[in-house]
Write a protein that holds these residues in place. Sequence first.
Motif, short mmCIF file in Angstrom:
data_model
loop_
_atom_site.label_atom_id
_atom_site.label_comp_id
_atom_site.label_asym_id
_atom_site.label_seq_id
_atom_site.Cartn_x
_atom_site.Cartn_y
_atom_site.Cartn_z
N HIS A 130 0.82 -1.49 -0.52
CA HIS A 130 0.56 0.00 0.14
C HIS A 130 0.96 1.31 -0.62
N LYS B 285 0.91 -0.57 -5.10
CA LYS B 285 0.56 -0.36 -6.30
C LYS B 285 0.46 0.10 -7.57
N ARG C 294 0.87 2.88 8.72
CA ARG C 294 2.01 4.16 8.98
C ARG C 294 3.58 3.92 8.46
N HIS D 286 2.47 10.76 5.25
CA HIS D 286 2.11 10.93 3.96
C HIS D 286 0.99 8.66 3.44
N THR D 287 1.75 8.69 4.44
CA THR D 287 1.28 6.81 4.04
C THR D 287 -0.45 7.07 4.24
N LEU D 288 -1.00 6.52 3.27
CA LEU D 288 -2.48 6.24 2.38
C LEU D 288 -3.08 5.00 4.00
N THR D 289 -3.52 5.94 4.57
CA THR D 289 -4.37 4.27 5.31
C THR D 289 -5.54 4.28 5.73
N ASP D 290 -6.54 4.98 4.89
CA ASP D 290 -7.61 4.94 4.80
C ASP D 290 -8.30 4.12 3.56
N ALA E 113 -9.62 5.84 0.43
CA ALA E 113 -7.81 7.21 -0.36
C ALA E 113 -7.14 5.71 -1.55
N LEU E 114 -7.46 4.74 -0.43
CA LEU E 114 -6.06 3.99 -1.64
C LEU E 114 -6.63 3.65 -2.47
N GLU F 52 -6.50 6.27 -4.88
CA GLU F 52 -5.22 5.88 -5.60
C GLU F 52 -5.22 4.58 -7.14
N GLU G 164 5.77 8.13 1.05
CA GLU G 164 4.10 7.20 1.78
C GLU G 164 4.94 6.43 2.67
#
Length: 275
Positions: A150, A156, A178, A182-186, A189-190, A193, A208
């Motif tokens: 992630h 990705k 995390r 800047h990490t996408l943890t939701d 949202a991922l 992306e 990230e």
Amino acid sequence: MNAAPHSSSEADTPAVAGTQAFGKFMRVLQLVADAEQPPNVAALMRATGFPRPTVHRIVAALVAERMLLEDPATHGLALGPRLIQLAGRAWGRSDLRLGAADALRRLRDATGETVHLAVPSGRAMVFIDKLESPAAVRMSSRIGSSVPLHVTAVGKAWLAALPPAERAAQLDGLPLPRHTDHTLTDPAALRAELDLTAARGWSTDREEHETGVYCFGAPVLGADGRPVAAISVTTLVFRQRADVAQAYVAPLLAACAAVSERLAQQPRPDPCGTA
């Protein structure tokens, strides 16, 4: 002379003798390989929960076979020359790695940045090749290390190239720890992306995974059109060029297309085993 009948059922007998012991050896090797600092026996005991005699026996056997090296002063353990030699032979004979070698070299030379080739392994990606940037500041990644899906451009890129149903299955329950601010943890949202990545054909890691590190990634497709690997270009934020499309994305996509085309030209195995 007829063999005597077995006194227990096949279900009571382990499928492969020695599996449990082998698993303990592999656990110790993996811990040593993943450790940031060479661990000693005490650290391995804490990490595995194995008794001290068991860890001592495993370490002694691995050292004797040159799979591990022990520092006589600190008693820290590191991967040994025999294991590295075996790994080097495996990577050197990998059809994917060999098939990608020229394209990776061209990509590194065109961008002046570090490039990676990674393959999926469970819910992570494993680097099977890396060419360093000629620039003075280099990346801390290494061949054989695994990285999360992630937060990395390779992860990705591979996820986004999967059919939607398979991508959803991979994301179901995927841990999203995390690593940086800047990490996408939701999860939503991922997913967004990855939708964007699938539409444009390339991914990003915008600091990230590591602060100050920016990556671009794209998938390598097998003969059946499915993603089998991913390639990334890794740069540092302070030296990133403004013309992203020409400086990084265009040569990256060209490299992935070249490797994918080479894989498509390889003869496919006959499922019936006939010539």
